[in-house]
Design a protein around this motif. Structure first.
Motif, PDB file in Angstrom:
ATOM      1  N   THR A   1       4.163   3.233   6.745  1.00  0.00           N
ATOM      2  CA  THR A   1       3.862   3.503   5.339  1.00  0.00           C
ATOM      3  C   THR A   1       3.901   5.006   5.075  1.00  0.00           C
ATOM      4  O   THR A   1       4.400   5.456   4.047  1.00  0.00           O
ATOM      5  CB  THR A   1       2.486   2.903   4.973  1.00  0.00           C
ATOM      6  OG1 THR A   1       2.535   1.500   5.240  1.00  0.00           O
ATOM      7  CG2 THR A   1       2.152   3.120   3.508  1.00  0.00           C
TER       8      THR A   1
ATOM      9  N   HIS B   1      -5.142  -8.759  10.808  1.00  0.00           N
ATOM     10  CA  HIS B   1      -3.973  -7.931  10.474  1.00  0.00           C
ATOM     11  C   HIS B   1      -4.483  -6.729   9.676  1.00  0.00           C
ATOM     12  O   HIS B   1      -4.305  -6.636   8.464  1.00  0.00           O
ATOM     13  CB  HIS B   1      -2.964  -8.757   9.670  1.00  0.00           C
ATOM     14  CG  HIS B   1      -1.725  -7.990   9.327  1.00  0.00           C
ATOM     15  ND1 HIS B   1      -0.884  -7.460  10.278  1.00  0.00           N
ATOM     16  CD2 HIS B   1      -1.192  -7.627   8.130  1.00  0.00           C
ATOM     17  CE1 HIS B   1       0.112  -6.827   9.684  1.00  0.00           C
ATOM     18  NE2 HIS B   1      -0.063  -6.908   8.379  1.00  0.00           N
TER      19      HIS B   1
ATOM     20  N   ARG C   1       5.644  -5.281  17.202  1.00  0.00           N
ATOM     21  CA  ARG C   1       5.357  -3.834  17.289  1.00  0.00           C
ATOM     22  C   ARG C   1       4.710  -3.487  18.637  1.00  0.00           C
ATOM     23  O   ARG C   1       4.956  -2.424  19.200  1.00  0.00           O
ATOM     24  CB  ARG C   1       4.446  -3.422  16.128  1.00  0.00           C
ATOM     25  CG  ARG C   1       5.184  -3.447  14.798  1.00  0.00           C
ATOM     26  CD  ARG C   1       4.293  -3.028  13.657  1.00  0.00           C
ATOM     27  NE  ARG C   1       5.055  -2.978  12.413  1.00  0.00           N
ATOM     28  CZ  ARG C   1       4.540  -3.178  11.211  1.00  0.00           C
ATOM     29  NH1 ARG C   1       3.254  -3.448  11.068  1.00  0.00           N
ATOM     30  NH2 ARG C   1       5.302  -3.109  10.138  1.00  0.00           N
TER      31      ARG C   1
ATOM     32  N   PRO D   1       8.801  -7.133   9.026  1.00  0.00           N
ATOM     33  CA  PRO D   1       8.083  -8.228   8.363  1.00  0.00           C
ATOM     34  C   PRO D   1       9.010  -9.383   7.978  1.00  0.00           C
ATOM     35  O   PRO D   1       8.694 -10.557   8.193  1.00  0.00           O
ATOM     36  CB  PRO D   1       7.480  -7.548   7.119  1.00  0.00           C
ATOM     37  CG  PRO D   1       7.288  -6.115   7.534  1.00  0.00           C
ATOM     38  CD  PRO D   1       8.470  -5.807   8.413  1.00  0.00           C
TER      39      PRO D   1
ATOM     40  N   SER E   1       5.166   0.276   2.272  1.00  0.00           N
ATOM     41  CA  SER E   1       5.084  -0.373   3.580  1.00  0.00           C
ATOM     42  C   SER E   1       6.434  -0.944   4.035  1.00  0.00           C
ATOM     43  O   SER E   1       7.401  -1.002   3.273  1.00  0.00           O
ATOM     44  CB  SER E   1       3.972  -1.415   3.600  1.00  0.00           C
ATOM     45  OG  SER E   1       4.123  -2.351   2.587  1.00  0.00           O
ATOM     46  N   ALA E   2       6.460  -1.367   5.277  1.00  0.00           N
ATOM     47  CA  ALA E   2       7.704  -1.778   5.952  1.00  0.00           C
ATOM     48  C   ALA E   2       8.236  -3.111   5.424  1.00  0.00           C
ATOM     49  O   ALA E   2       7.498  -3.879   4.812  1.00  0.00           O
ATOM     50  CB  ALA E   2       7.427  -1.900   7.444  1.00  0.00           C
TER      51      ALA E   2
ATOM     52  N   ARG F   1      -4.929  -1.828   3.784  1.00  0.00           N
ATOM     53  CA  ARG F   1      -4.456  -3.080   3.189  1.00  0.00           C
ATOM     54  C   ARG F   1      -5.544  -3.704   2.320  1.00  0.00           C
ATOM     55  O   ARG F   1      -5.266  -4.325   1.301  1.00  0.00           O
ATOM     56  CB  ARG F   1      -4.052  -4.064   4.292  1.00  0.00           C
ATOM     57  CG  ARG F   1      -2.894  -3.597   5.178  1.00  0.00           C
ATOM     58  CD  ARG F   1      -2.663  -4.605   6.290  1.00  0.00           C
ATOM     59  NE  ARG F   1      -1.575  -4.278   7.185  1.00  0.00           N
ATOM     60  CZ  ARG F   1      -1.718  -3.502   8.274  1.00  0.00           C
ATOM     61  NH1 ARG F   1      -2.891  -2.985   8.569  1.00  0.00           N
ATOM     62  NH2 ARG F   1      -0.683  -3.279   9.062  1.00  0.00           N
TER      63      ARG F   1
ATOM     64  N   ARG G   1       0.832  -1.208   0.000  1.00  0.00           N
ATOM     65  CA  ARG G   1       0.000   0.000   0.000  1.00  0.00           C
ATOM     66  C   ARG G   1       0.867   1.258   0.000  1.00  0.00           C
ATOM     67  O   ARG G   1       2.053   1.222   0.345  1.00  0.00           O
ATOM     68  CB  ARG G   1      -0.971  -0.004   1.178  1.00  0.00           C
ATOM     69  CG  ARG G   1      -0.363   0.020   2.558  1.00  0.00           C
ATOM     70  CD  ARG G   1      -1.440   0.178   3.624  1.00  0.00           C
ATOM     71  NE  ARG G   1      -0.994  -0.295   4.923  1.00  0.00           N
ATOM     72  CZ  ARG G   1      -1.623  -0.028   6.056  1.00  0.00           C
ATOM     73  NH1 ARG G   1      -2.734   0.692   6.046  1.00  0.00           N
ATOM     74  NH2 ARG G   1      -1.167  -0.504   7.211  1.00  0.00           N
TER      75      ARG G   1
ATOM     76  N   GLY H   1       1.625  -0.450  10.973  1.00  0.00           N
ATOM     77  CA  GLY H   1       1.956  -0.554   9.542  1.00  0.00           C
ATOM     78  C   GLY H   1       1.672   0.750   8.818  1.00  0.00           C
ATOM     79  O   GLY H   1       2.457   1.188   7.962  1.00  0.00           O
ATOM     80  N   ALA H   2       0.563   1.404   9.164  1.00  0.00           N
ATOM     81  CA  ALA H   2       0.186   2.668   8.508  1.00  0.00           C
ATOM     82  C   ALA H   2       1.181   3.775   8.855  1.00  0.00           C
ATOM     83  O   ALA H   2       1.541   4.591   8.000  1.00  0.00           O
ATOM     84  CB  ALA H   2      -1.227   3.067   8.929  1.00  0.00           C
TER      85      ALA H   2
ATOM     86  N   LEU I   1       4.478 -10.184  13.555  1.00  0.00           N
ATOM     87  CA  LEU I   1       4.916  -8.804  13.322  1.00  0.00           C
ATOM     88  C   LEU I   1       4.185  -7.839  14.258  1.00  0.00           C
ATOM     89  O   LEU I   1       4.818  -6.980  14.900  1.00  0.00           O
ATOM     90  CB  LEU I   1       4.617  -8.441  11.861  1.00  0.00           C
ATOM     91  CG  LEU I   1       4.776  -6.984  11.454  1.00  0.00           C
ATOM     92  CD1 LEU I   1       6.227  -6.544  11.581  1.00  0.00           C
ATOM     93  CD2 LEU I   1       4.285  -6.770  10.025  1.00  0.00           C
TER      94      LEU I   1
ATOM     95  N   ASN J   1      -0.829  -8.787   1.259  1.00  0.00           N
ATOM     96  CA  ASN J   1      -2.035  -8.196   1.855  1.00  0.00           C
ATOM     97  C   ASN J   1      -3.192  -8.097   0.870  1.00  0.00           C
ATOM     98  O   ASN J   1      -2.942  -8.043  -0.332  1.00  0.00           O
ATOM     99  CB  ASN J   1      -1.689  -6.793   2.365  1.00  0.00           C
ATOM    100  CG  ASN J   1      -1.117  -6.825   3.762  1.00  0.00           C
ATOM    101  OD1 ASN J   1      -1.637  -7.532   4.627  1.00  0.00           O
ATOM    102  ND2 ASN J   1      -0.062  -6.067   4.002  1.00  0.00           N
TER     103      ASN J   1
HETATM  104  O1  LIG Z   1       1.184  -1.939   6.580  1.00  0.00           O
HETATM  105  C1  LIG Z   1       1.239  -2.580   5.542  1.00  0.00           C
HETATM  106  O2  LIG Z   1       0.527  -2.334   4.560  1.00  0.00           O
HETATM  107  C2  LIG Z   1       2.236  -3.687   5.401  1.00  0.00           C
HETATM  108  C3  LIG Z   1       2.188  -4.692   6.494  1.00  0.00           C
HETATM  109  O3  LIG Z   1       0.934  -5.290   6.604  1.00  0.00           O
HETATM  110  C4  LIG Z   1       2.666  -4.145   7.807  1.00  0.00           C
HETATM  111  O4  LIG Z   1       1.955  -4.275   8.796  1.00  0.00           O
HETATM  112  O5  LIG Z   1       3.795  -3.623   7.840  1.00  0.00           O
END
Ligand SMILES: O=C(O)C[C@H](O)C(=O)O
Ligand SMILES: NC(=O)c1ccc[n+]([C@@H]2O[C@H](COP(=O)([O-])OP(=O)(O)OC[C@H]3O[C@@H](n4cnc5c(N)ncnc54)[C@H](O)[C@@H]3O)[C@@H](O)[C@H]2O)c1
Length: 308
Positions: free
Chosen positions: A218, A175, A151, A229, A224-225, A88, A82, A214-215, A147, A120
C-alpha cells in the motif's frame, strides 16, 4: 459454472482476469456501482480472450443483479481500499454498508450461492455476511490466508535464497497487520523445516515482513495490492469449481474449533464443490495458541462495531 465478481475495481478485475485465464468457468459476471465501469472492464478483458486463449464469457453490469442469477460462486470485492498509513480496520465504516447491501442482492438472485468475501476488514466482513445472508456456514469463505500464505512463501524463498516452488507454509488467524500468524514451525523447504536453515534474525524478518505484506504494498502503490489478491481468489474459485478438495487457509465461522466461537478467523480448510468441506485442526505450539487467541480478541473488538 457461473461466477459473479462484485466490484470491478483493481481486485475485482484481477479476479476476473485470472479466473478467465485459467479457463475453468463458463461465465464471469462483473458488477459495479459506477456507471459503465463493469461493462468496460468486461469488454476490455473479453478482447484479451483470443490473445490469451480462453473461452470464459465475461460480461459486466451497473448494478443489475438479475444478470447474476444462478451464480454458483460470488466474490465480494466492492468497497474502498486503504491508503498508506491506514489500517484495514479503518475501512469498516464505509465497507460494512456496501458488503451488507451487496450480500442481500446476491442471495436474492442466487439463493444457492457460495460467497467469497474479500472486502476489508475481511474477517469482520465475512462475519457480517454470516449474520445477514441466511446462508449455511459452509457457503461463506473469507479470502485472506491464501494471499498471506503466498506472501509468506515469497519471504521464505527470499530468506532461503531458494525458488518459491521449494517452499511451503501457511498463515492463519486474522487478516490484519498485527493478527496474522505465519506458522513458521510448520514451514518447510522440500519437507525439511525451514527453522533448520534460517537464523533467529531471518525467522523474525520473514514473520514481520509477511504480517505487514499488505501495508508494504500500500505504501509503494498508494492503494492496496491487486495481482496476488486476484490470483488468490482464483485459486479458491477453482478449488470449488473443480471440486479439488484443496487445503487452503480461509476466514471461516468457528464453532469451537481452535478454542473460538462466533467469530470468523483464518484456519486451514478443505475447499471443494460444497464450499468449506472441513475445517482442519492442526496442532499449534503454546506460543501460536496464544497469538491465535490474541488475534481473535482483536477481531472480536472490531466485530463489535458492526450494526446488523
Ligand atoms: O493491505 C490491504 O489493505 C489490502 C489487502 O488486505 C492485502 O493484504 O493486500
Ligand atoms: N482480503 C484481501 O486479501 C484483500 C486484498 C486486496 C484488497 N482487499 C479489499 O478489497 C476491496 C477492493 O479493493 P480494490 O483495490 O479493488 O478497490 P477499488 O477501489 O479499485 O475497487 C472497488 C470497486 O468497488 C466498487 N463499489 C463500491 N461500492 C459498490 C457497490 N455498492 N456495489 C458494487 N460495486 C461497488 C467501486 O465502484 C470500485 O470500482 C477493498 O476493501 C480492499 O481493502 C482485500
Amino acid at each position: 459454472m457461473k461466477v459473479t465478481v462484485v466490484g470491478a475495481g483493481a481486485v475485482g478485475a484481477s479476479c476476473a482476469e485470472y479466473i478467465a485465464m485459467k479457463n475453468f468457468c463458463s461465465e464471469v459476471v462483473l458488477v459495479d456501482i459506477k456507471e459503465g465501469f463493469a461493462e468496460g472492464k468486461a469488454m476490455d478483458l473479453m478482447q484479451t480472450a483470443s490473445l490469451n486463449g480462453f473461452d470464459t464469457k465475461i460480461t459486466g453490469t451497473t448494478g443489475d443483479y438479475s444478470k447474476t442469477a444462478g451464480s454458483h460462486v460470488a466474490v465480494i470485492t466492492s468497497g474502498i481500499p486503504r491508503k498508506p498509513g491506514m489500517t484495514r480496520e479503518e475501512l469498516i465504516g464505509i465497507n460494512a454498508g456496501i458488503v451488507k447491501e451487496v450480500t442481500e442482492n446476491l442471495v436474492k438472485n442466487s439463493p444457492e450461492v457460495i460467497i467469497i468475501v474479500v472486502s476489508n476488514p475481511m474477517d469482520t466482513m465475512a462475519y457480517l455476511v454470516h449474520k445477514t445472508s441466511g446462508l449455511p456456514k459452509h457457503k461463506i469463505i473469507g479470502m485472506g490466508g491464501a494471499l498471506d500464505s503466498a506472501r509468506f512463501k515469497y519471504r521464505l524463498a527470499e530468506a532461503l535464497e531458494s525458488p518459491i516452488s521449494d517452499v511451503d507454509g501457511m498463515v492463519i488467524a486474522a487478516h490484519s497487520d498485527t493478527g496474522m500468524l505465519p506458522l513458521l514451525s510448520k514451514a518447510t523447504r522440500n519437507g525439511v523445516p525451514v527453522t533448520e536453515f534460517l537464523s533467529d534474525e531471518q525467522q523474525k524478518y520473514v514473520i514481520e515482513e509477511t504480517k505487514v505484506g499488505g501495508a508494504t504494498l500500500t505504501k509503494l502503490l498508494g492503494t492496496s495490492a491487486w495481482y496476488a489478491p486476484g490470483a488468490a481468489v482464483s485459486v479458491m474459485v477453482q478449488a470449488i469449481a473443480c471440486d479439488q478438495k484443496k487445503m487452503i487457509p480461509c476466514s471461516l465461522m468457528l464453532e469451537g474449533e481452535y478454542g473460538q466461537n462466533d467469530i470468523c478467523l483464518g484456519v486451514p480448510a478443505i475447499i471443494g464443490a460444497n464450499g468449506v468441506e472441513k475445517i482442519v485442526n492442526v496442532t499449534l505450539t503454546a506460543d501460536e495458541q496464544l497469538k491465535f487467541a490474541e488475534a481473535a480478541n482483536a477481531v472480536r473488538e472490531v466485530n463489535g462495531d458492526l450494526k446488523f
